[in-house]
Design a protein around this motif. Structure first.
Motif, short mmCIF file in Angstrom:
data_model
loop_
_atom_site.label_atom_id
_atom_site.label_comp_id
_atom_site.label_asym_id
_atom_site.label_seq_id
_atom_site.Cartn_x
_atom_site.Cartn_y
_atom_site.Cartn_z
N ASP A 130 0.87 -1.30 0.01
CA ASP A 130 0.12 0.05 -0.11
C ASP A 130 0.91 1.21 0.02
OD1 ASP A 130 -2.32 -1.54 -0.04
OD2 ASP A 130 -2.36 -1.54 2.22
N ALA A 131 2.13 1.31 0.55
CA ALA A 131 2.78 2.39 0.83
C ALA A 131 3.56 2.79 -0.47
CB ALA A 131 3.83 2.31 2.09
N LEU A 132 3.91 1.69 -1.39
CA LEU A 132 4.64 1.67 -2.64
C LEU A 132 3.68 2.13 -3.56
CD1 LEU A 132 6.84 -1.27 -2.63
CD2 LEU A 132 7.66 0.96 -2.69
N ALA A 133 2.22 1.69 -3.43
CA ALA A 133 1.35 2.18 -4.46
C ALA A 133 0.90 3.67 -3.97
CB ALA A 133 0.02 1.35 -4.10
N ALA A 134 0.95 4.05 -2.69
CA ALA A 134 0.76 5.42 -2.55
C ALA A 134 1.79 6.30 -3.15
CB ALA A 134 0.51 5.63 -1.05
N LYS A 135 3.20 5.92 -3.06
CA LYS A 135 4.18 6.59 -3.45
C LYS A 135 4.19 6.79 -4.87
CE LYS A 135 9.37 6.30 -3.49
NZ LYS A 135 10.44 5.37 -2.83
N LEU A 136 3.86 5.77 -5.69
CA LEU A 136 3.81 5.75 -7.20
C LEU A 136 2.62 6.79 -7.56
CD1 LEU A 136 4.63 1.94 -7.97
CD2 LEU A 136 6.02 4.00 -8.42
N HIS A 137 1.58 6.67 -6.89
CA HIS A 137 0.33 7.60 -7.16
C HIS A 137 1.06 9.00 -7.26
CE1 HIS A 137 -3.16 5.60 -8.38
NE2 HIS A 137 -2.97 4.58 -7.23
N ALA A 138 1.81 9.36 -6.19
CA ALA A 138 2.28 10.65 -6.00
C ALA A 138 3.17 11.07 -6.96
CB ALA A 138 2.87 10.54 -4.60
N MET A 139 3.87 10.08 -7.66
CA MET A 139 4.93 10.41 -8.74
C MET A 139 4.19 10.56 -10.13
SD MET A 139 7.90 7.86 -7.75
CE MET A 139 8.75 7.95 -9.30
N ASP A 140 2.64 10.27 -10.19
CA ASP A 140 2.00 10.40 -11.23
C ASP A 140 2.19 8.87 -12.34
OD1 ASP A 140 0.19 12.51 -10.65
OD2 ASP A 140 1.91 13.63 -11.44
N VAL A 141 2.68 8.00 -11.43
CA VAL A 141 2.82 6.65 -12.43
C VAL A 141 1.55 6.11 -12.88
CG1 VAL A 141 3.73 4.29 -12.23
CG2 VAL A 141 5.14 6.32 -11.34
N ARG A 142 1.38 5.64 -14.15
CA ARG A 142 0.31 5.09 -14.67
C ARG A 142 -0.07 3.58 -14.12
NH1 ARG A 142 0.08 5.13 -20.96
NH2 ARG A 142 -1.49 3.85 -20.52
N PHE A 143 -1.15 3.29 -13.51
CA PHE A 143 -1.41 1.91 -12.89
C PHE A 143 -2.21 1.15 -13.96
CE2 PHE A 143 0.16 3.56 -9.13
CZ PHE A 143 0.16 2.95 -8.14
N VAL A 144 -1.88 0.01 -13.80
CA VAL A 144 -2.73 -0.96 -14.39
C VAL A 144 -3.88 -1.62 -13.67
CG1 VAL A 144 -2.83 -3.42 -15.56
CG2 VAL A 144 -0.79 -2.02 -15.65
N HIS A 145 -3.65 -1.68 -12.32
CA HIS A 145 -4.85 -1.90 -11.29
C HIS A 145 -4.26 -1.48 -9.89
CE1 HIS A 145 -3.25 -5.71 -9.50
NE2 HIS A 145 -3.22 -6.15 -10.66
N GLU A 146 -4.89 -1.13 -9.02
CA GLU A 146 -4.73 -0.79 -7.74
C GLU A 146 -4.39 -2.30 -6.80
OE1 GLU A 146 -4.43 2.33 -6.60
OE2 GLU A 146 -5.24 3.24 -8.62
#
Length: 312
Positions: free
Chosen positions: A78-94
């Protein structure tokens, strides 16, 4: 003391139009174990690894489907996902419960070049075993190497996004930096990034029990009729042995062993190793000389999976 949320390299997923030929090569010759197959998707395990599978093959257009890394806990995911979102990384799925073999909890995203990357935890481990003396089968997936057109930019992405660290760098006196070896634990490298003409798979490497097993495995692959591109020898960066082969789909695959372990990461200083020096490429001097023709083998085809999520 270095603390990371990533724990290790988990698996490599490839798609290939030569599915049947590739599956036979990896099971009959390379030494992986088929643990599940259905609808043109096969999951292959390394006998010495508790991972539910180390390679996934899918029938389809040639591409990297994804590369998966493990995380220590759900909180780390969850922490890595939040970090990547803050970097505006494109997600395939949450972050979600995973439905593939082994299950687990994780998410997928596109790296800066467009490759699909998975981060997961809580997978159901398989019962691994000790590899017997002289048994020529892989213990585990050791590392994966990507080609990129922007070496420093791609390398910095993995440092910023997933907290990788550079262990050593290959350099050319005229062309500059050529490859960064990167770690997410105390293994010298689980990932490496190489400068190339296009984004693609440079090679994937499998750890053998020891030098005896590595040599026997190398001989087994030679007798299968697969072409050895480079080796056998011993690298300087990582201090690991190498023997590189071309698989039926044109991917470069490596048998290795004795990859260096960095016991004190906080005091490690990356070396810059000149690729024009013979001992940088092969400490023993037993392998065929590195040349532009050998290097070209690992350029591979342009990856057709960039910014396109795999169907499974």
């Amino acid at each position: 003391m270095t603390v990371r949320q990533l724990s290790h390299l988990r698996y490599l997923a490839l798609a290939t139009p030569k599915y049947d030929e590739q599956l036979e090569f990896y099971t009959k010759h390379w030494g992986l174990t088929l643990v599940q197959e259905a609808d043109g998707v096969a999951y292959l395990a390394a006998e010495g690894s508790p991972e539910p599978f180390s390679v996934r093959l899918r029938r389809g257009e040639k591409r990297i489907d994804l590369v998966a890394f493990g995380a220590h806990t759900r909180a780390d995911v969850d922490a890595l996902a939040a970090k990547l979102h803050a970097m505006d990384v494109r997600f395939v799925h949450e972050p979600q419960e995973l439905t593939q073999l082994g299950g687990g909890y994780g998410f997928r995203f596109f790296d800066i070049d467009g490759r699909t990357i998975e981060v997961s935890t809580d997978v159901e481990l398989r019962e691994s075993r000790k590899i017997n003396p002289r048994e020529p089968v892989p213990v585990k997936l050791s590392h994966v190497v990507f080609n990129t057109t922007g070496l420093d930019k791609t390398t910095q992405f993995y440092i910023d996004a997933l907290d990788f660290a550079v262990s050593d760098t290959l350099v050319h006196p005229h062309m500059g930096d050529m490859m960064h070896f990167m770690r997410c634990n105390n293994a010298h490298h689980s990932l490496a990034i190489a400068q190339g003409p296009h984004p693609s798979l440079h090679h994937a490497s499998f750890e053998m029990r020891g030098v005896e097993e590595w040599m026997r495995g190398t001989g087994k692959i030679l007798r299968s009729g697969a072409r050895m591109v480079w080796g056998p020898g011993r690298h300087n960066a990582g201090d690991n042995t190498f023997a590189y082969f071309i698989d039926p789909s044109g991917n470069t695959m490596e048998f290795t062993t004795e990859l260096a372990v960095i016991e004190d990461e906080d005091n490690w200083h990356p070396s810059r190793l000149d690729v024009t020096q013979v001992t940088t490429q092969d400490q023993w001097g037993t392998a065929n000389a590195m040349s532009e023709f050998v290097a070209r083998e690992s350029f591979n085809d342009v990856d057709n999976g960039l910014f396109v999520a795999p169907p499974v």
